[in-house]
Design an enzyme around this catalytic site. Structure first.
Site, PDB file in Angstrom:
ATOM      1  N   TRP A 133       0.919  -1.294  -0.007  1.00  0.00           N
ATOM      2  CA  TRP A 133      -0.003  -0.128  -0.056  1.00  0.00           C
ATOM      3  C   TRP A 133       0.651   1.152  -0.133  1.00  0.00           C
ATOM      4  CZ3 TRP A 133       1.613   2.765   4.013  1.00  0.00           C
ATOM      5  CH2 TRP A 133       2.219   2.014   5.081  1.00  0.00           C
ATOM      6  N   ASN A 134       2.100   1.341   0.315  1.00  0.00           N
ATOM      7  CA  ASN A 134       2.773   2.375   0.771  1.00  0.00           C
ATOM      8  C   ASN A 134       3.207   3.124  -0.548  1.00  0.00           C
ATOM      9  OD1 ASN A 134       4.791   0.515   0.141  1.00  0.00           O
ATOM     10  ND2 ASN A 134       6.434   1.492   1.061  1.00  0.00           N
ATOM     11  N   LYS A 157      -2.648  -9.191  -6.735  1.00  0.00           N
ATOM     12  CA  LYS A 157      -3.437  -9.171  -5.760  1.00  0.00           C
ATOM     13  C   LYS A 157      -2.699  -7.950  -4.868  1.00  0.00           C
ATOM     14  CE  LYS A 157      -4.286  -9.770  -1.004  1.00  0.00           C
ATOM     15  NZ  LYS A 157      -3.668  -8.892   0.160  1.00  0.00           N
ATOM     16  N   HIS A 158      -3.692  -6.806  -4.880  1.00  0.00           N
ATOM     17  CA  HIS A 158      -3.222  -5.654  -4.154  1.00  0.00           C
ATOM     18  C   HIS A 158      -3.482  -5.513  -2.691  1.00  0.00           C
ATOM     19  CE1 HIS A 158      -1.099  -1.872  -4.574  1.00  0.00           C
ATOM     20  NE2 HIS A 158      -1.142  -1.719  -5.825  1.00  0.00           N
ATOM     21  N   GLY A 209       6.624  -6.380   0.706  1.00  0.00           N
ATOM     22  CA  GLY A 209       5.977  -6.289   2.116  1.00  0.00           C
ATOM     23  C   GLY A 209       6.851  -6.715   3.204  1.00  0.00           C
ATOM     24  N   SER A 210       6.434  -7.117   4.232  1.00  0.00           N
ATOM     25  CA  SER A 210       7.308  -7.534   5.328  1.00  0.00           C
ATOM     26  C   SER A 210       8.209  -8.799   5.391  1.00  0.00           C
ATOM     27  CB  SER A 210       6.406  -7.493   6.579  1.00  0.00           C
ATOM     28  OG  SER A 210       5.560  -8.812   6.522  1.00  0.00           O
ATOM     29  N   GLU A 231      10.699  -8.386  -2.200  1.00  0.00           N
ATOM     30  CA  GLU A 231      11.357  -7.052  -1.754  1.00  0.00           C
ATOM     31  C   GLU A 231      10.547  -6.609  -0.253  1.00  0.00           C
ATOM     32  OE1 GLU A 231      11.685  -3.620  -0.483  1.00  0.00           O
ATOM     33  OE2 GLU A 231      10.536  -2.730  -2.273  1.00  0.00           O
ATOM     34  N   LEU A 232      11.610  -6.812   0.726  1.00  0.00           N
ATOM     35  CA  LEU A 232      11.027  -6.822   2.027  1.00  0.00           C
ATOM     36  C   LEU A 232      11.454  -5.773   3.048  1.00  0.00           C
ATOM     37  CD1 LEU A 232      11.997 -10.665   2.634  1.00  0.00           C
ATOM     38  CD2 LEU A 232       9.703  -9.727   1.588  1.00  0.00           C
ATOM     39  N   CYS A 265      10.064   1.658   1.919  1.00  0.00           N
ATOM     40  CA  CYS A 265      11.099   0.528   1.906  1.00  0.00           C
ATOM     41  C   CYS A 265      12.544   1.103   1.905  1.00  0.00           C
ATOM     42  CB  CYS A 265      11.114  -0.543   1.000  1.00  0.00           C
ATOM     43  SG  CYS A 265       9.483  -1.319   0.834  1.00  0.00           S
ATOM     44  N   GLU A 365      13.117  -2.117  11.651  1.00  0.00           N
ATOM     45  CA  GLU A 365      12.375  -1.248  10.504  1.00  0.00           C
ATOM     46  C   GLU A 365      11.189  -0.356  11.613  1.00  0.00           C
ATOM     47  OE1 GLU A 365      10.982  -1.302   6.022  1.00  0.00           O
ATOM     48  OE2 GLU A 365      10.526  -3.089   7.222  1.00  0.00           O
TER      49      GLU A 365
END
Length: 462
Positions: A133-134, A157-158, A209-210, A231-232, A265, A365
Site C-alpha cells: 500500500w505504501n 493481488k493488491h 512487503g514485510s 522485496e522486504l 522501503c 524497521e
C-alpha cells in the site's frame, strides 16, 4: 456470501472501500483464464505487446488526478504529494516498455561455423504479484508492465489498503485491448493468497512487503520449483562525510526520512555523521523537521499526513519511548504539532540523538517519521555501523569525493549505493536487496531476467 474486505482510511478511520473476497470458484476461473491467455500472448511479437501496453499507460494517465486523490484517501499521503507517484509510474512504465525489445532479444553466439546458436528469453507463464500500500502504483508497476511485456500473464493481488489501484490497472488494460485473461486482479484473504502461490498455474511470485510476509510466501511455494522476487524493506542508512555539502545533505535527508511519513522501503532510517559536521547537521536537521505541517492529507497545505493505521503509529511511538528510556534524547516537541494525538495515526516527526544499535529504533524497521542520528569519527566506523543490520536495501553516502563513495560503496552490504541522493528508484538500475531485504530484482534489463527463462537453441547444419 463471501466475507468483505474493508479499507479503513487513516484520514478519519472511516470505511472508504468495501470489496467482497473472491470465492474459490472465481479464483480457479482466474487461474485457468490466465494460463490460457498466456499461451497465445507468448507468441505475440514484442512490438505488438509494447504498442498495447503503451496505450494502456496513456489511458491510465488520463485519470491521473483521480488516481492521486484515491491514493491519499486510501493510505493517507498528502494530496500535495500523491501526484508525484503518477510521474514515477509513467517514468518506470515507459522505460521498461522502451528497453523491452533489447532486453528480450535473442543472445546470439556466432563464432562456430556450421552452427546456429542462440539463447532465447522465454516467458515464465503466469506471474502472481502481491503489492503493498505504501507506494501502490510504483511498487506494482515494477512487476506488472515488464511481466506482460515479457510475454507472461499477470494476476495482481493488491493490498487491502489500496484495492482501487488494482481496479485502475484493470480498467486501463481492458480499454487498451489487452487480450482477456492476460491481466486480472483478485481480492484475497491471506489463506487464499497462499493457495494461489501454491497453485500449479503460477510460475513466479513477485512480493513486496514485510519480512514475515516474505517467509510466508516462501513457505507457500515450498512444493514447487518456481522463482520468487521478494522485496522486504530495510533499515536504510546514510553517512555524511566530513567533505559533504551540509545544506544539501540536510535538505535531502530530512525529505528522505520524512516523506510519506517515512513509509517507504528505502526511506532513510538511521544517519551517521562525521564528528566535524555533527552539531551543525543535527541543528539543521531538527530546524527543518520542525517546519513540517502535520494534518489532514486532503488539505493542500499539509506535507506530513497520518500513518497508514493507528497500530503503525503506536509502534513508532513505542520505539521512541523505548529509546528515550534507554538514554536517547528527543529533539522535537511533539506537542508543537497540534494534530499529533496518541491513539490515532497522526504522529509528529521525531529526531533522536544519543542513540545506539541496542535500541529498536536503530535496528528494527520503523516505517515511520522518526530518525536516529549518530556521530562517527571515520569512514571505517561508518561502514561498520551501516553493515550492522539484518537489512540491506540501500545506503546513501554524502560526499564530494566520488572515489571515496565508490570505495565505501564496495564495502557496504546493500542492494543500491547512492551518492548525494536517496530514496529514489532509477528504472535503468536493478532494484535489489540482500539479507532480510529480500532477493531477486525488478527494473532495468536485469528485471527482465527474473521474468523469463533462458532457452538455448543449438542447430547444426548438415
Amino acid at each position: 456470501m463471501p466475507a468483505v474486505q474493508k479499507t479503513i482510511t487513516p484520514i478519519d478511520n472511516s470505511i472508504y472501500v468495501e470489496r467482497p473476497y473472491n470465492s474459490a470458484a472465481e479464483i480457479r476461473t482466474v487461474l485457468s483464464a490466465a494460463q490460457k491467455a498466456q499461451a497465445a500472448w507468448k507468441h505475440t511479437p514484442v512490438a505488438e505487446r509494447a504498442a498495447i501496453l503503451t496505450k494502456a499507460v496513456d489511458i491510465f494517465l488520463t485519470k491521473k488526478d483521480q488516481h492521486a486523490e484515491e491514493i491519499t484517501r486510501q493510505m493517507g499521503r498528502p494530496i500535495s504529494q500523491s501526484p508525484g507517484e503518477m510521474r514515477g509510474f509513467e517514468e518506470r512504465a515507459r522505460y521498461m516498455i522502451q528497453i523491452g525489445p533489447e532486453a528480450l532479444a535473442d543472445i546470439e553466439a556466432t563464432d562456430k561455423p556450421g552452427f546456429t546458436r542462440f539463447i532465447r528469453r522465454e516467458p515464465l507463464g503466469v506471474v502472481f504479484i502481491v503489492a503493498p500500500w505504501n507506494y501502490p502504483y510504483l511498487t506494482s508497476v515494477n512487476g506488472v508492465i515488464p511481466a506482460l511485456m515479457a510475454g507472461n500473464a499477470v494476476i495482481l493481488k493488491h493490498s487491502a489498503q489500496t484495492p482501487l489501484c488494482a481496479e485502475s490497472f484493470q480498467d486501463a488494460f481492458d480499454k487498451a485491448g489487452l487480450p482477456k485473461g492476460l491481466f486480472q486482479h483478485l481480492v484475497l484473504t491471506h489463506d487464499d493468497t497462499a493457495k494461489v502461490i501454491a497453485a500449479p498455474e503460477v510460475a513466479y511470485v513477485n512480493f513486496t512487503g514485510s519480512v514475515a510476509g516474505g517467509h510466508a510466501v516462501q513457505q507457500a511455494a515450498l512444493g514447487k520449483f518456481i522463482g520468487l522476487g521478494l522485496e522486504l524493506g530495510g533499515k536504510d542508512p546514510a553517512y555524511v562525510r566530513a567533505d559533504a555539502n551540509l545544506d544539501h545533505a540536510v535538505e535531502n535527508l530530512v525529505d528522505g526520512a520524512m516523506f510519506n511519513s517515512g513509509q517507504c522501503c528505502c526511506a532513510i532510517e538511521r544517519i551517521y555523521v562525521h564528528e566535524s559536521l555533527y552539531d551543525k547537521f543535527v541543528d539543521g536537521f531538527v530546524d527543518l523537521t520542525k517546519k513540517y505541517r502535520l494534518g489532514n492529507p486532503l488539505d493542500t497545505n499539509t506535507n506530513l499526513g497520518p500513518m497508514v493505521r493507528t497500530s503503525a503509529a503506536e509502534f513508532v511511538r513505542g520505539q521512541i519511548q523505548d529509546a528515550v528510556k534507554r538514554g536517547a534524547k528527543a529533539l522535537v516537541d511533539a506537542k508543537s504539532f497540534a494534530a499529533d494525538k496518541p491513539g490515532t495515526p497522526y504522529l509528529a516527526p521525531q529526531v533522536l540523538v544519543n542513540v545506539d544499535h541496542s535500541m529498536s529504533v536503530m535496528s528494527d524497521e520503523s516505517f515511520g517519521p522518526v530518525i536516529g542520528i549518530m556521530k562517527v569519527k571515520s569512514d571505517d566506523e561508518a561502514v561498520k555501523l551501516m553493515n550492522d543490520s539484518k537489512f540491506g536495501l540501500t545506503a546513501a553516502l554524502w560526499t564530494q569525493d566520488e572515489q571515496a563513495a565508490l570505495k565505501i560503496g564496495d564495502q557496504v552490504v546493500t542492494g543500491t549505493v547512492y551518492m548525494n541522493r536517496c530514496d529514489y528508484l532509477d528504472p535503468a538500475l536493478a532494484w535489489v536487496g540482500v539479507k532480510d531485504s529480500g532477493r531477486g530484482a525488478t527494473l532495468s534489463k536485469v528485471g527482465y531476467e527474473m521474468l523469463t527463462r533462458p532457452k538455448s537453441f543449438h542447430l547444426r547444419q548438415i
